[in-house]
Scaffold this active site. Structure first.
Site, PDB file in Angstrom:
ATOM      1  N   SER A   1     -10.145  -0.752   6.611  1.00  0.00           N
ATOM      2  CA  SER A   1      -9.546  -0.601   5.279  1.00  0.00           C
ATOM      3  C   SER A   1      -8.805  -1.803   4.732  1.00  0.00           C
ATOM      4  CB  SER A   1      -8.610   0.601   5.266  1.00  0.00           C
ATOM      5  OG  SER A   1      -9.365   1.766   5.149  1.00  0.00           O
TER       6      SER A   1
ATOM      7  N   LYS B   1       0.849  -1.201   0.000  1.00  0.00           N
ATOM      8  CA  LYS B   1       0.000   0.000   0.000  1.00  0.00           C
ATOM      9  C   LYS B   1       0.878   1.241   0.000  1.00  0.00           C
ATOM     10  CE  LYS B   1      -3.992   1.964   2.510  1.00  0.00           C
ATOM     11  NZ  LYS B   1      -4.919   1.771   3.659  1.00  0.00           N
TER      12      LYS B   1
ATOM     13  N   SER C   1      -9.846   1.705   2.441  1.00  0.00           N
ATOM     14  CA  SER C   1      -8.949   2.502   1.620  1.00  0.00           C
ATOM     15  C   SER C   1      -7.865   1.686   0.918  1.00  0.00           C
ATOM     16  CB  SER C   1      -8.273   3.559   2.502  1.00  0.00           C
ATOM     17  OG  SER C   1      -7.466   2.934   3.482  1.00  0.00           O
TER      18      SER C   1
HETATM   19  N1  GLN Z   1     -13.319   3.927   5.740  1.00  0.00           N
HETATM   20  C1  GLN Z   1     -12.799   4.329   7.002  1.00  0.00           C
HETATM   21  C2  GLN Z   1     -12.393   5.782   6.946  1.00  0.00           C
HETATM   22  O1  GLN Z   1     -12.578   6.393   5.951  1.00  0.00           O
HETATM   23  C3  GLN Z   1     -11.653   3.451   7.380  1.00  0.00           C
HETATM   24  C4  GLN Z   1     -10.395   3.802   6.715  1.00  0.00           C
HETATM   25  C5  GLN Z   1      -9.230   2.955   7.137  1.00  0.00           C
HETATM   26  O2  GLN Z   1      -9.365   1.920   7.780  1.00  0.00           O
HETATM   27  N2  GLN Z   1      -8.047   3.432   6.780  1.00  0.00           N
HETATM   28  O3  GLN Z   1     -11.910   6.308   7.906  1.00  0.00           O
END
Ligand code: GLN
Length: 493
Positions: free
Chosen positions: A179, A80, A155
């Protein structure tokens, strides 16, 4: 050419050790797949052919000199783009870090490389990991290999899509509020969020430091376990990493679930907004566990109803503080012709950050401001404690808990991007786990009969009990026999 969508990490390593193919050929296959599909999928922000061939060369040299190969020898991996890897940019899919060159290796990344993995590229993500669809990337969205009109989740959507499309056998993601698991669910991959403290975050750009955790994606539970073997353990560079004896997470995978106490979380399952097919899939999963000899019962986690609200205070509060370092001076994009330093900060940040990042910084700054701190941040921390207690009570009665990973299958690109709240609701099942610090995996539980899109089951374990979570996931995976290869990928074979 080697077909990576059918070869698991174990087979890659053994195939190289047994001289069936070379590590260089594996690298060629992964890069070839990226070349064939990534123009459509956009799983990668940067492809690292040179690094891949250099790592493959080292493995092939080791084979030539009869050295015993490390456990992930020759396994193509994607990282990532919020984790530093020397020789690449670490952009967090943000304009503000577009040209930021990694100055050192993230610990989890260097541990994968030490285990023999071949880095094929840096995976696309929502900017700074803010999002559930990978549409918030400054470099354009990643598409779901199961349906290019749909999101892969986020994400870590690039990491999920790369595995799903057979461009890498294992990828790393980060999970602050879901995410890793939510994109795992939407792409039909196995996705593990380890317990808070299990894996060092050193070298991973911080989002919310009390929640962030690095973990793997793969097509099988066994590969996730192998990846966890490689990346877990104490790191003096991350004070939150926990010193525990090393475990082989692959050891118990075939032990089955006879007698395992499995709790289906009924109040979460029946929550508003959860699709009927998803609910049916989790109920069917519970029956599968019962048929495999587990003791299945029901449990409720009432305080998790406050999970989303608490998370959207705590997450942005920590993010607003962590992102203060991106000021145009120390890192990243800097405007020219600023009047003074304040003007430089303000304009560099306004130009460098995308809309969701700006929203998070504003939310977090507000929640932490004098006069509001107790009302928002203080309350959210109390809710967090209650959620943690709910889990503790549930784990007195059960070894693992079952919920959906995501309330829906993959949604269309653009469908939720103008409605932040609808997007935030994608994580109602994953977020409570981050708040409580537990471990959880998403494992494919089947597909939607109408659309053919994958559905994921979330299996949650108590702190540092990844071994049980993975054992349950492995038994379930075998019983379900889900075909993880999307139609698009079957065509290019
Ligand atoms: N979708 C969640 C957010 O926008 C989780 C994101 C994540 O785990 N990095 O915060």
């Amino acid at each position: 050419m080697i077909d990576l969508s059918r070869l698991a990490a174990m087979q890659i390593r053994d195939g190289i050790a047994d001289h069936l193919f070379t590590a260089r050929e594996v690298a060629e296959a992964a890069l070839g797949r990226i070349g064939a599909l990534d123009a459509q999928v956009h799983a990668f922000n940067q492809v690292t052919a040179e690094l891949a061939y250099a790592a493959a060369g080292r493995i092939d040299d080791a084979v030539a000199s009869d050295v015993v190969l490390p456990p992930l020898a020759g396994v193509p991996v994607g990282i990532k783009d919020n984790m530093n890897l020397v020789g690449t940019r670490t952009t967090c899919s943000s304009r503000i870090l577009e040209n930021y060159e990694s100055a050192y290796n993230c610990t989890a990344v260097s541990r994968l490389l030490d285990a023999g993995a071949i880095p094929v590229g840096k995976c696309n993500m929502d900017e700074f990991a803010f999002g559930s669809s990978t549409e918030n990337s400054a470099f354009g969205p990643t598409r779901n290999p199961w349906d290019l009109e749909r999101v892969p989740g986020g994400s870590s959507g690039g990491s999920a899509a790369a595995v799903s499309a057979g461009m890498a056998a294992i990828t790393l993601g980060s999970d602050t509020g879901g995410s890793i698991r939510q994109p795992g669910s939407l792409t039909g991959t196995v996705a593990l969020k380890p317990t808070y403290g299990r894996v060092s975050r050193y070298g991973c750009v911080a989002f919310a430091s009390s929640l962030d955790q690095i973990g793997p994606f793969a097509k099988t539970v066994e590969e996730c376990a192998l990846a966890l073997n490689a990346i877990s353990g104490k790191d003096p560079m991350d004070a939150t990493s926990v010193n525990r004896p090393t475990e082989d997470f692959t050891a118990g995978l075939v032990d089955g679930v006879a007698g395992l106490r499995v709790g289906i979380v009924t109040d979460l399952l029946e929550a508003e907004g959860c699709d009927g097919v998803v609910q049916a899939s989790v109920r069917a999963a519970a029956e599968t566990f019962a048929a495999l000899g587990a003791e299945v019962g029901e449990v409720e986690l009432p305080s998790t109803a406050h999970g989303l609200s608490a998370y959207y205070i705590i997450g942005p509060a920590e993010a607003s503080s962590n992102l203060a370092r991106f000021d145009g001076i120390r890192y990243g994009h800097r405007v020219s012709g600023a009047d003074d330093v304040l003007d430089l900060y303000m304009r560099s940040r306004a130009e460098g950050f995308g809309p969701e990042t700006i929203r998070r910084v504003m939310l977090g700054t507000y929640a932490l401001s004098a006069g509001y701190y107790d009302a928002y941040y203080g309350q959210a921390q109390k809710a967090r404690t209650l959620i943690k207690r709910d889990f503790e009570a549930a784990f007195e009665r059960y070894d693992v808990l079952l919920t959906p990973t995501s309330p829906t299958v993959a949604f269309k690109i653009g469908e939720k991007s103008s409605d932040p709240l609808a997007m935030y609701l994608s994580d109602i099942y994953t977020i409570p786990v981050n708040l409580a610090g537990n471990c959880a995996v998403s494992v494919p539980s089947g597909s939607c009969p109408a659309s053919g899109l994958p559905i994921g089951l979330q299996i949650i374990g108590t702190h540092f009990d990844e071994a049980t979570v993975l054992r349950a996931a492995a038994a379930f995976e075998e019983a379900v026999g889900f075909d993880t290869t999307p139609p698009l990928v079957r065509e290019v074979r």
